[in-house]
Scaffold this active site. Structure first.
Site, PDB file in Angstrom:
ATOM      1  N   LEU A 135       0.831  -1.144   0.029  1.00  0.00           N
ATOM      2  CA  LEU A 135      -0.061   0.040   0.061  1.00  0.00           C
ATOM      3  C   LEU A 135       0.933   1.263   0.049  1.00  0.00           C
ATOM      4  CD1 LEU A 135      -2.654  -1.073   2.834  1.00  0.00           C
ATOM      5  CD2 LEU A 135      -2.996  -1.225   0.266  1.00  0.00           C
ATOM      6  N   ASP A 136       0.469   2.328  -0.615  1.00  0.00           N
ATOM      7  CA  ASP A 136       1.084   3.474  -0.540  1.00  0.00           C
ATOM      8  C   ASP A 136       1.289   3.938   0.850  1.00  0.00           C
ATOM      9  OD1 ASP A 136       1.263   3.810  -3.319  1.00  0.00           O
ATOM     10  OD2 ASP A 136      -0.359   4.931  -3.380  1.00  0.00           O
ATOM     11  N   LYS A 137       2.367   4.730   1.109  1.00  0.00           N
ATOM     12  CA  LYS A 137       2.739   5.145   2.637  1.00  0.00           C
ATOM     13  C   LYS A 137       1.602   5.974   3.275  1.00  0.00           C
ATOM     14  CE  LYS A 137       5.712   8.428   4.923  1.00  0.00           C
ATOM     15  NZ  LYS A 137       6.862   9.611   4.826  1.00  0.00           N
ATOM     16  N   THR A 139      -1.578   5.543   2.649  1.00  0.00           N
ATOM     17  CA  THR A 139      -2.973   4.640   2.295  1.00  0.00           C
ATOM     18  C   THR A 139      -2.957   3.639   3.619  1.00  0.00           C
ATOM     19  OG1 THR A 139      -2.765   4.791  -0.214  1.00  0.00           O
ATOM     20  CG2 THR A 139      -4.359   3.027   1.095  1.00  0.00           C
ATOM     21  N   ARG A 247      -5.793   6.032  -7.325  1.00  0.00           N
ATOM     22  CA  ARG A 247      -5.607   7.486  -7.271  1.00  0.00           C
ATOM     23  C   ARG A 247      -5.297   7.838  -8.648  1.00  0.00           C
ATOM     24  NH1 ARG A 247      -0.212   7.709  -3.867  1.00  0.00           N
ATOM     25  NH2 ARG A 247      -0.450  10.095  -4.383  1.00  0.00           N
TER      26      ARG A 247
END
Length: 319
Positions: A135-137, A139, A247
């Site tokens: 997961l993105d930082k 998120t 996104r």
């Protein structure tokens, strides 16, 4: 050294095929090719673009893990489930999944090494032990972590086949007239801003796919709540798992996420700016489902919205 012998079920570049079959990252497979650890018909293959055909017998070897410089760190983990093979956790926002030059410590990997011990070292790669997906930082939400190599391979293959179910809750700045739909396209590096991803149409992607590495991306979205200021709470179901996928695709569709400084700055909300109270993109991995590698069971997990997104929701309701 561990050796693996398997028959190809697809055709294409050998680095891509071995990565799909093994669950190893494509970059790591390319390193194995360079070291002479991948064979076809008893011949060592070094070229990453070597053509594999369906039914070809491939052999590859994974060197024993070397001592990693990663250090265990006592970072709190919100664990939903754990057994000898895997664990499922709820990642908090602002926690990087694995080390990178800009954040070498304080990552989820460091926390996992503290929690699981040295048995995790080398599972799936030296710098990303146990990590199956990311997961993105900024998120938050559910992640599954593998505790051994067999589990890592099994889970990685499920992700590659898109057999894993993943749903996200997102808050978007602006809702289109269509309350639900499917978004498709090709995602690759932005042509100018290399730290960003971009969405390309089919023709562009097909013409440049080999050079830029564009990958097909698809998701379904459905509006849950429409707020008076034009923002909305939506649910996204991923059919592929590309970098920044939700996104990028939602922004390209004119529905950028609240708090997304990279892809959402070009649209403002009416009647107030919720970005003031949310210093990250409003995205949470709310559901995760997969087949347990050792049990005859498809396991499903759900996660409640974290406190900051609950506050955002309350603010949107107050407009």
């Amino acid at each position: 050294m561990q050796y693996f012998n398997q028959q190809a079920c697809d055709k294409g570049r050998i680095d891509k095929i071995v990565a799909q079959m093994s669950g190893l990252s494509r970059n790591y497979v390319q390193k194995l090719l360079q070291m002479g650890y991948v064979w076809h018909d008893d011949n060592a293959i070094n070229a990453a673009d070597y053509a594999v055909q369906i039914g070809d017998r491939l052999l590859w070897a994974v060197p024993d893990a070397t001592k990693t410089e990663l250090l265990p760190e006592k970072i709190p983990l919100d664990i939903h489930y754990e057994d000898d093979d895997l664990l499922v956790l709820d990642k908090q926002a602002f926690l990087c999944v694995h080390p990178a030059p800009s954040h070498e410590q304080g990552t989820l990997v460091n926390a996992l090494l503290y929690h699981c011990g040295e048995t995790l070292i080398g599972v799936g790669g030296e710098l990303r032990p146990g990590i199956v997906h990311r997961l993105d930082k900024d998120t938050s939400g559910l992640l599954v972590v593998a505790k051994n190599h067999d589990t890592h391979q099994h889970l990685s293959a499920q992700f590659a086949r898109h057999d894993v179910t993943r749903r996200y809750i997102a808050f978007v700045k602006k809702m289109k007239d269509t309350p639900k739909g499917r978004l498709e396209g090709y995602i690759g590096r932005h042509m100018v801003h290399r730290q960003k991803m971009a969405l390309y149409n089919d023709a562009n992607a097909n013409n440049n796919k080999g050079h830029h590495g564009y990958k097909f991306a698809a998701l379904d979205y459905a509006m849950q709540i429409l707020y008076k200021n034009g923002a909305a709470k939506i649910e996204c179901k991923l059919h592929t798992g590309r970098t920044h996928q939700i996104r990028v695709q939602m922004s390209a569709a004119g529905m950028p996420l609240i708090g997304d400084k990279t892809y959402g700055a070009h649209i403002n909300m009416k009647g107030g700016n919720a970005d003031i109270v949310l210093p990250r993109q409003a995205l949470h991995a709310v559901h995760l489902g997969f087949q347990h590698p050792k049990k005859d069971e498809f396991m499903c997990f759900d996660s409640a919205l974290p406190h900051d997104l609950q506050q955002l929701q309350a603010q949107l309701e107050s407009f």
